[in-house]
Structures are given as structure tokens and as C-alpha cells.
Design a protein around this motif. Structure first.
Motif, PDB file in Angstrom:
ATOM      1  N   ARG A  12      14.040  10.722  -1.780  1.00  0.00           N
ATOM      2  CA  ARG A  12      14.995   9.745  -1.256  1.00  0.00           C
ATOM      3  C   ARG A  12      15.254   9.965   0.225  1.00  0.00           C
ATOM      4  O   ARG A  12      15.280   9.013   1.008  1.00  0.00           O
ATOM      5  N   ALA A  13      15.446  11.195   0.643  1.00  0.00           N
ATOM      6  CA  ALA A  13      15.668  11.492   2.062  1.00  0.00           C
ATOM      7  C   ALA A  13      14.419  11.172   2.865  1.00  0.00           C
ATOM      8  O   ALA A  13      14.499  10.707   4.002  1.00  0.00           O
ATOM      9  N   GLY A  14      13.262  11.402   2.283  1.00  0.00           N
ATOM     10  CA  GLY A  14      12.009  11.069   2.958  1.00  0.00           C
ATOM     11  C   GLY A  14      11.877   9.580   3.203  1.00  0.00           C
ATOM     12  O   GLY A  14      11.420   9.147   4.259  1.00  0.00           O
ATOM     13  N   TRP A  15      12.283   8.788   2.225  1.00  0.00           N
ATOM     14  CA  TRP A  15      12.254   7.336   2.402  1.00  0.00           C
ATOM     15  C   TRP A  15      13.166   6.937   3.544  1.00  0.00           C
ATOM     16  O   TRP A  15      12.815   6.119   4.376  1.00  0.00           O
TER      17      TRP A  15
ATOM     18  N   ALA B  19      15.144  -1.205  -1.439  1.00  0.00           N
ATOM     19  CA  ALA B  19      13.721  -1.027  -1.136  1.00  0.00           C
ATOM     20  C   ALA B  19      13.375  -1.633   0.218  1.00  0.00           C
ATOM     21  O   ALA B  19      12.567  -1.069   0.967  1.00  0.00           O
ATOM     22  N   ASP B  20      13.986  -2.762   0.548  1.00  0.00           N
ATOM     23  CA  ASP B  20      13.723  -3.400   1.844  1.00  0.00           C
ATOM     24  C   ASP B  20      14.194  -2.544   3.004  1.00  0.00           C
ATOM     25  O   ASP B  20      13.451  -2.328   3.958  1.00  0.00           O
ATOM     26  N   VAL B  21      15.426  -2.043   2.932  1.00  0.00           N
ATOM     27  CA  VAL B  21      15.964  -1.273   4.054  1.00  0.00           C
ATOM     28  C   VAL B  21      15.232   0.060   4.205  1.00  0.00           C
ATOM     29  O   VAL B  21      15.095   0.569   5.314  1.00  0.00           O
ATOM     30  N   LEU B  22      14.718   0.602   3.105  1.00  0.00           N
ATOM     31  CA  LEU B  22      13.983   1.869   3.174  1.00  0.00           C
ATOM     32  C   LEU B  22      12.489   1.671   3.428  1.00  0.00           C
ATOM     33  O   LEU B  22      11.746   2.645   3.502  1.00  0.00           O
TER      34      LEU B  22
END
Length: 87
Positions: free
Chosen positions: A8-11, A61-64
Motif C-alpha cells: 500500500r505504501a509502495g502504491w 485505484a485512480d489516485v494511486l
């Protein structure tokens, strides 16, 4: 299935322009983009949310900037699915 905190942090890091200190999109910005609170997003990264609201999956998903496989992982996690393999 649990999404790892590193995933999650990687995304979030990739969405901010790449890995490394100071490059991640701030949690508050991600939370705001999906119209949720910062605490909600912190809990998501910690893996303490029992379920994700389906209405936030695509905006998250879009913002990441998630690709198709990452989006599928997010959706699988949201519906309580399990992964047959490690990512």
C-alpha cells in the motif's frame, strides 16, 4: 487476504513520482481524493479495515495510479478473497 503495508505504501509512493523519502503522496491527499478521512486511510495502510466500501475502490485505484493487476488485487481484497500466490 491482507494487502501488505509495504504494498500500500509502495502504491502511494509510486503515485507521488517514485519511491524514496518525501516522494509519496500524503495520506491526507489520498483520503481526500476518495472522500474519506485521513484516519480511514491510515487504517487501510495498517490493514485494520475489515472491508473496503466498493464505492471507494475505483477512485482509490485512480489516485494511486494502479495498473490492472493491482486494481484486481484491491478488488479481491475488498470482497474478502484470498490469493493463491504471493505478490
Amino acid at each position: 487476504m491482507r494487502l501488505s503495508g509495504g504494498m500500500r505504501a509502495g502504491w502511494r509512493g509510486r503515485a507521488g513520482g517514485g519511491p524514496g523519502p518525501g516522494k509519496q503522496v500524503p495520506q491526507v491527499e489520498v483520503a481526500g481524493a476518495v472522500r474519506m478521512g485521513e484516519r480511514w486511510y491510515r487504517d487501510l495502510e495498517r490493514g485494520t479495515l475489515p472491508r473496503l466500501d466498493p464505492r471507494v475502490l475505483d477512485p482509490l485505484a485512480d489516485v494511486l495510479l494502479l495498473d490492472a493487476d493491482e486494481r484486481a488485487t484491491l478488488h479481491l481484497h475488498a470482497c474478502g478473497g484470498t490469493q493463491p500466490f504471493a505478490l
